[in-house]
Design a protein around this motif. Structure first.
Motif, PDB file in Angstrom:
ATOM      1  N   LEU A 445       0.828  -1.198   0.000  1.00 19.10           N
ATOM      2  CA  LEU A 445       0.000   0.000   0.000  1.00 19.10           C
ATOM      3  C   LEU A 445       0.867   1.256   0.000  1.00 19.10           C
ATOM      4  CD1 LEU A 445      -2.643  -1.071   2.682  1.00 19.10           C
ATOM      5  CD2 LEU A 445      -2.714  -1.432   0.202  1.00 19.10           C
ATOM      6  N   LEU A 446       0.279   2.351  -0.420  1.00 19.78           N
ATOM      7  CA  LEU A 446       0.936   3.654  -0.399  1.00 19.78           C
ATOM      8  C   LEU A 446       0.085   4.596   0.433  1.00 19.78           C
ATOM      9  CD1 LEU A 446       3.013   5.765  -1.298  1.00 19.78           C
ATOM     10  CD2 LEU A 446       1.674   6.073  -3.408  1.00 19.78           C
ATOM     11  N   ASP A 447       0.631   5.072   1.543  1.00 17.95           N
ATOM     12  CA  ASP A 447      -0.107   5.960   2.451  1.00 17.95           C
ATOM     13  C   ASP A 447      -1.456   5.368   2.836  1.00 17.95           C
ATOM     14  OD1 ASP A 447       1.958   7.845   2.343  1.00 17.95           O
ATOM     15  OD2 ASP A 447       1.119   8.769   0.540  1.00 17.95           O
ATOM     16  N   GLY A 448      -1.491   4.053   3.035  1.00 18.97           N
ATOM     17  CA  GLY A 448      -2.687   3.379   3.502  1.00 18.97           C
ATOM     18  C   GLY A 448      -3.655   2.965   2.418  1.00 18.97           C
ATOM     19  N   GLY A 449      -3.425   3.361   1.172  1.00 23.28           N
ATOM     20  CA  GLY A 449      -4.313   2.995   0.070  1.00 23.28           C
ATOM     21  C   GLY A 449      -3.569   2.235  -1.005  1.00 23.28           C
ATOM     22  N   LYS A 450      -4.313   1.564  -1.850  1.00 25.60           N
ATOM     23  CA  LYS A 450      -3.691   0.797  -2.927  1.00 25.60           C
ATOM     24  C   LYS A 450      -3.021   1.738  -3.927  1.00 25.60           C
ATOM     25  CE  LYS A 450      -4.653  -2.523  -6.590  1.00 25.60           C
ATOM     26  NZ  LYS A 450      -5.689  -3.165  -7.415  1.00 25.60           N
ATOM     27  N   PHE A 451      -1.852   1.328  -4.414  1.00 26.03           N
ATOM     28  CA  PHE A 451      -1.221   2.088  -5.493  1.00 26.03           C
ATOM     29  C   PHE A 451      -2.226   2.236  -6.628  1.00 26.03           C
ATOM     30  CE2 PHE A 451       2.614   1.204  -3.249  1.00 26.03           C
ATOM     31  CZ  PHE A 451       3.583   2.067  -3.724  1.00 26.03           C
ATOM     32  N   SER A 452      -2.417   3.444  -7.115  1.00 26.97           N
ATOM     33  CA  SER A 452      -3.390   3.693  -8.175  1.00 26.97           C
ATOM     34  C   SER A 452      -2.782   4.631  -9.200  1.00 26.97           C
ATOM     35  CB  SER A 452      -4.679   4.305  -7.614  1.00 26.97           C
ATOM     36  OG  SER A 452      -5.535   4.716  -8.665  1.00 26.97           O
ATOM     37  N   THR A 453      -2.640   4.158 -10.419  1.00 27.75           N
ATOM     38  CA  THR A 453      -2.095   4.995 -11.480  1.00 27.75           C
ATOM     39  C   THR A 453      -3.120   5.999 -11.985  1.00 27.75           C
ATOM     40  OG1 THR A 453      -2.689   3.269 -13.053  1.00 27.75           O
ATOM     41  CG2 THR A 453      -0.456   3.247 -12.209  1.00 27.75           C
ATOM     42  N   SER A 454      -4.379   5.596 -12.006  1.00 25.54           N
ATOM     43  CA  SER A 454      -5.418   6.503 -12.504  1.00 25.54           C
ATOM     44  C   SER A 454      -5.565   7.715 -11.592  1.00 25.54           C
ATOM     45  CB  SER A 454      -6.749   5.762 -12.638  1.00 25.54           C
ATOM     46  OG  SER A 454      -7.183   5.279 -11.379  1.00 25.54           O
ATOM     47  N   ARG A 455      -5.358   7.537 -10.274  1.00 25.39           N
ATOM     48  CA  ARG A 455      -5.446   8.645  -9.320  1.00 25.39           C
ATOM     49  C   ARG A 455      -4.071   9.269  -9.056  1.00 25.39           C
ATOM     50  NH1 ARG A 455      -6.327   7.207  -4.528  1.00 25.39           N
ATOM     51  NH2 ARG A 455      -6.288   4.932  -4.663  1.00 25.39           N
ATOM     52  N   ARG A 456      -3.063   8.838  -9.823  1.00 26.56           N
ATOM     53  CA  ARG A 456      -1.685   9.304  -9.646  1.00 26.56           C
ATOM     54  C   ARG A 456      -1.207   9.071  -8.206  1.00 26.56           C
ATOM     55  NH1 ARG A 456       0.350  12.342 -13.864  1.00 26.56           N
ATOM     56  NH2 ARG A 456      -1.161  12.831 -15.485  1.00 26.56           N
ATOM     57  N   HIS A 457      -1.703   7.996  -7.619  1.00 33.30           N
ATOM     58  CA  HIS A 457      -1.324   7.628  -6.252  1.00 33.30           C
ATOM     59  C   HIS A 457      -0.269   6.530  -6.348  1.00 33.30           C
ATOM     60  CE1 HIS A 457      -1.862   7.370  -1.945  1.00 33.30           C
ATOM     61  NE2 HIS A 457      -2.057   6.064  -2.016  1.00 33.30           N
ATOM     62  N   ALA A 458       0.964   6.926  -6.647  1.00 33.82           N
ATOM     63  CA  ALA A 458       2.026   5.950  -6.870  1.00 33.82           C
ATOM     64  C   ALA A 458       3.382   6.610  -6.696  1.00 33.82           C
ATOM     65  CB  ALA A 458       1.915   5.334  -8.269  1.00 33.82           C
ATOM     66  N   VAL A 459       4.375   5.812  -6.330  1.00 35.03           N
ATOM     67  CA  VAL A 459       5.772   6.230  -6.370  1.00 35.03           C
ATOM     68  C   VAL A 459       6.433   5.360  -7.422  1.00 35.03           C
ATOM     69  CG1 VAL A 459       7.947   6.427  -5.115  1.00 35.03           C
ATOM     70  CG2 VAL A 459       5.790   6.890  -3.939  1.00 35.03           C
ATOM     71  N   TRP A 460       6.840   5.982  -8.512  1.00 36.59           N
ATOM     72  CA  TRP A 460       7.381   5.240  -9.644  1.00 36.59           C
ATOM     73  C   TRP A 460       8.851   4.914  -9.425  1.00 36.59           C
ATOM     74  CZ3 TRP A 460       3.930   3.556 -13.085  1.00 36.59           C
ATOM     75  CH2 TRP A 460       2.682   4.159 -13.049  1.00 36.59           C
ATOM     76  N   GLY A 461       9.270   3.794  -9.973  1.00 35.31           N
ATOM     77  CA  GLY A 461      10.655   3.392  -9.817  1.00 35.31           C
ATOM     78  C   GLY A 461      11.624   4.455 -10.266  1.00 35.31           C
ATOM     79  N   LYS A 462      11.344   5.059 -11.418  1.00 35.41           N
ATOM     80  CA  LYS A 462      12.289   6.015 -11.994  1.00 35.41           C
ATOM     81  C   LYS A 462      12.359   7.325 -11.213  1.00 35.41           C
ATOM     82  CE  LYS A 462      12.434   4.394 -16.788  1.00 35.41           C
ATOM     83  NZ  LYS A 462      11.431   3.326 -16.795  1.00 35.41           N
ATOM     84  N   GLU A 463      11.368   7.612 -10.373  1.00 36.20           N
ATOM     85  CA  GLU A 463      11.415   8.861  -9.621  1.00 36.20           C
ATOM     86  C   GLU A 463      12.206   8.728  -8.323  1.00 36.20           C
ATOM     87  OE1 GLU A 463       7.707  10.040  -7.130  1.00 36.20           O
ATOM     88  OE2 GLU A 463       6.920   8.762  -8.734  1.00 36.20           O
ATOM     89  N   ILE A 464      12.519   7.512  -7.915  1.00 37.88           N
ATOM     90  CA  ILE A 464      13.207   7.305  -6.636  1.00 37.88           C
ATOM     91  C   ILE A 464      14.542   6.593  -6.785  1.00 37.88           C
ATOM     92  CG2 ILE A 464      12.087   5.079  -6.137  1.00 37.88           C
ATOM     93  CD1 ILE A 464      11.859   5.946  -3.224  1.00 37.88           C
ATOM     94  N   LEU A 465      14.752   5.895  -7.906  1.00 34.45           N
ATOM     95  CA  LEU A 465      15.944   5.059  -8.062  1.00 34.45           C
ATOM     96  C   LEU A 465      17.076   5.810  -8.744  1.00 34.45           C
ATOM     97  CD1 LEU A 465      14.225   1.716  -9.141  1.00 34.45           C
ATOM     98  CD2 LEU A 465      15.446   2.135  -6.996  1.00 34.45           C
ATOM     99  N   THR A 466      18.210   5.875  -8.050  1.00 34.68           N
ATOM    100  CA  THR A 466      19.461   6.390  -8.593  1.00 34.68           C
ATOM    101  C   THR A 466      20.565   5.463  -8.107  1.00 34.68           C
ATOM    102  OG1 THR A 466      20.016   7.769  -6.687  1.00 34.68           O
ATOM    103  CG2 THR A 466      18.576   8.755  -8.366  1.00 34.68           C
ATOM    104  N   PRO A 467      21.769   5.576  -8.664  1.00 29.93           N
ATOM    105  CA  PRO A 467      22.862   4.737  -8.148  1.00 29.93           C
ATOM    106  C   PRO A 467      23.107   4.929  -6.653  1.00 29.93           C
ATOM    107  CG  PRO A 467      23.462   5.665 -10.274  1.00 29.93           C
ATOM    108  CD  PRO A 467      22.166   6.313  -9.890  1.00 29.93           C
ATOM    109  N   ASP A 468      22.830   6.130  -6.138  1.00 35.56           N
ATOM    110  CA  ASP A 468      23.056   6.382  -4.716  1.00 35.56           C
ATOM    111  C   ASP A 468      21.907   5.901  -3.830  1.00 35.56           C
ATOM    112  OD1 ASP A 468      25.516   7.599  -5.146  1.00 35.56           O
ATOM    113  OD2 ASP A 468      24.616   9.582  -5.417  1.00 35.56           O
TER     114      ASP A 468
END
Length: 671
Positions: A445-468
């Protein structure tokens, strides 16, 4: 004295064969008979067991390996070895069975070699569910099958196993068509674009599968799938059958999967067509309560249609035997029990569609092989494709008995992987007894709710992943992985875990140790001197942590949540030990004892580097280098001191400050 003769009148059914019991021996004993062409049910137990073959001949199958046996031979099974006895002759096979409990032997079998138990020298094919290429991957996806399979394979390889991670893109999903329609593109272009994005996100997560199959562009895939489906049809169990189906009342389109929603006939929750993500039960769409079409506002109409259909309810016994062969969590066995309690369970194998692979048979014009049965072939195709690159003769149309298959998937895919596919394999390859382990996760879950792409309720891999950041992400997803229950991701808890645990605890301890070694020992590992009882107790504690991490990453009790907690435990145990020893750390009279304490700290750091390798490969490589080692590539079986005189450089940044910024998604996925 006890004398007992083989007597058929005393036999009764047990483990799929005929057996008897003899009392008075002080241990379990009895006769057993396997009829010509018969076989026992696969099973394992805590007793040591001995077969003395009296007459006939056949094979004993142990953890995928087949061994011929005949009259005059003895066979000993260690505790927890999955075994089957099969009569390959024309006369009955008779053996005398003895079994007894040896707690020490059972404990060694369960824990002493849990990293390789049941696997041996077999090729191990570890699958993460092929993602649907209708969008990129978010943390809800990454936390489940993909991170799990990656860590599993890394651990197996450190223990010398032949293990490979296989996945790909599930191109022919109906959700791809829905996404293409919204973007104004054709399904092939949509699948190709998002498949490439998915592969890149996996790479950013330090997940690089050994085989990534793109089904729409794989040259031999279509022909191989059609041949596989023809095998299923020739079995006689899958045949054209008329049944009810839903159609849009305005467009007259056939409705299934993403194009229809309604109340689940099993649990009542709102669900999509064909599967309920909540309870895991399949539906036929026509049995949805108050169905709603995604294509129009009108209530869908019911009509009849002929599709290739499987009467799945006929295979309860065969599936139960399969579930006794490998690792099948209780959650999956409970789902099977619910489904086979139904009087009938007819599952359509084809659906009307323009996107997908049509059967070679002309019986259902305008239909394609449903993508979920298709996936059962896709796994075999991926093994074959991997084999071609490795120079191994693995064939999708001739699966081998020594293959060990391991599946990682979300609970919403449980019906397909653990119930439907074993039945399809039995129909396509009657002589193959697939040995499959299943690892299932719940929703993240994300912030207590299901990840939802339609509601833009998601943390995408590319927005958080870096070599560091990648090791911090892998650590937190491991710590909070939804293995037996739904768990929750928040940006605040992720940030706190990286700052407080990885930076504030792990890195701070390592940096402090590095400073002390520079100051007191010139930057070189000291040799252990005089040992105190506290020292030996700490060494024993590290050994216990090693055993716990080994068990948590092994095939039987695999748990990233437990493994990550044990890694953190290595550090917290060590910091507690350092605090206790600090009172005399610089006392001249206790210098020999003090250098032993520092040597033990370095042993803890070395242990952390090795044990963290499957979970945090970048950190482990840096830590190994700081301790004068190459990247750790072998799993430790004991806690070892860093050789005296080794150059040590622990004053460095191992983890970066976390940053999670909201970003635009690359695409909208189905989950």
């Amino acid at each position: 004295m006890i004398i007992n003769r083989f007597d058929t009148a005393e036999l009764h059914s047990a483990f799929g064969i005929d057996m008897s019991s003899i009392d008075g021996f002080g241990f379990g004993a009895g006769w057993a008979r396997v009829p010509a062409g018969g076989r026992s049910d696969p099973h394992q137990h805590d007793e040591t067991e001995l077969f003395l073959v009296v007459s006939g001949h056949g094979d004993v199958i142990v953890d995928g390996g087949r061994h011929p046996v005949a009259a005059g031979m003895a066979v000993l099974f260690d505790p927890f070895e999955t075994h089957v006895v099969e009569n390959t002759g024309s006369t009955e096979l008779v053996f005398f069975d003895l079994y007894w409990r040896d707690p020490s032997r059972a404990a060694r079998a369960a824990t002493g070699h849990s990293d390789r138990r049941r696997f041996g020298e077999r090729p191990i094919f570890v699958f993460s569910t092929p993602p649907t290429p209708n969008g990129d991957l978010h943390l809800g996806h990454l936390s489940g099958p993909y991170l799990g399979a990656d860590v599993f394979v890394r651990f197996q390889r450190m223990n010398g196993a032949q293990a490979w991670h296989l996945t790909g893109s599930d191109d022919y999903q109906s959700y791809v068509v829905e996404r293409a329609r919204r973007e104004g593109k054709d399904p092939a272009a949509t699948a190709a674009y998002y498949s490439a994005e998915i592969a890149e996100t996996l790479r950013l997560m330090d997940i690089e599968p050994d085989q990534y199959t793109v089904t729409d562009t794989e040259p031999t895939y279509r022909a191989g799938l059609q041949a596989y489906f023809s095998r299923l049809v020739k079995s006689g169990s899958i045949a054209p059958q008329e049944g009810k189906a839903l159609f849009d009342a305005t467009t007259h389109d056939y409705l299934y999967e993403a194009e229809v929603t309604g109340g689940c006939p099993g649990c009542g929750a709102v669900t999509g067509g064909n599967i309920c993500e909540g309870c895991g039960e399949p539906n036929s769409c026509v049995d949805l309560a108050d169905p709603q079409s995604k294509l129009s506002q009108e209530t869908p109409r019911i009509d009849t249609i002929t599709r290739f259909t499987l009467p799945l309810h006929e295979f309860a016994t065969e599936l139960a035997a399969h579930h006794r062969l490998g690792r099948v969590p209780a959650r999956l066995r409970e789902l099977a029990g619910r489904l086979f309690a139904r009087p009938r369970l007819d599952v359509a194998m084809t659906h009307p569609a323009n996107w997908g692979v049509s059967p070679a048979e002309p019986d259902v014009e305008g239909q394609v092989i449903w993508v979920w049965p298709e996936m059962s072939y896709g796994f075999l195709h991926s093994i074959s494709a991997l084999g071609r690159r490795l120079g191994r003769d693995w064939r999708a149309d001739e699966p081998e008995q020594d293959w060990k298959i391991v599946h990682f998937f979300g609970y919403d895919n449980s019906f397909y992987h653990s119930i439907l596919y074993p039945v399809l394999y039995r129909l396509a390859f009657p002589d193959w007894q697939p040995d499959i382990d299943y690892h299932v996760n719940e929703f993240y879950l994300l912030d207590g709710g299901k990840f939802s792409t339609s509601r833009r309720h998601a943390v995408w891999g590319k927005e958080i992943l870096t070599p560091d950041s990648v090791d911090g992400v892998r650590y937190f997803l491991s710590r909070t992985r939804p293995e037996s229950k739904r768990t929750n991701f928040t940006r605040e808890s992720y940030t706190a875990a990286v700052r407080d645990e990885l930076i504030g605890t792990w890195q701070q301890w390592l940096n402090d140790l590095g400073h002390r070694i520079r100051t007191r020992y010139g930057g070189h590992a000291p040799d252990a001197g005089i040992w105190t009882p506290e020292h030996t107790a700490f060494l024993g504690r590290l050994g216990a942590r090693l055993s716990a991490v080994t068990a948590a990453l092994g095939p039987d009790g695999f748990s990233l949540e437990v493994a990550a907690a044990e890694l953190h435990g290595i550090v917290t145990d060590t910091r507690r030990f350092v605090d206790q020893e600090s009172a005399v750390a610089t006392a001249e009279d206790w210098s020999d004892e003090a250098r032993t304490a520092v040597a033990l700290e370095l042993a803890a750091a070395r242990l952390l580097a090795h044990c963290a390798t499957p979970v945090l490969p970048r950190f482990a490589g840096q830590l190994g280098a700081a301790l004068g080692e190459e990247r750790p590539d072998e799993w430790p079986h004991t806690v070892e001191l860093v050789p005296a005189g080794t150059r040590v450089d622990l004053v460095r940044e191992f983890f970066a400050e976390p940053s999670v910024e909201a970003a635009e998604p690359v695409g909208v996925g189905s989950a």
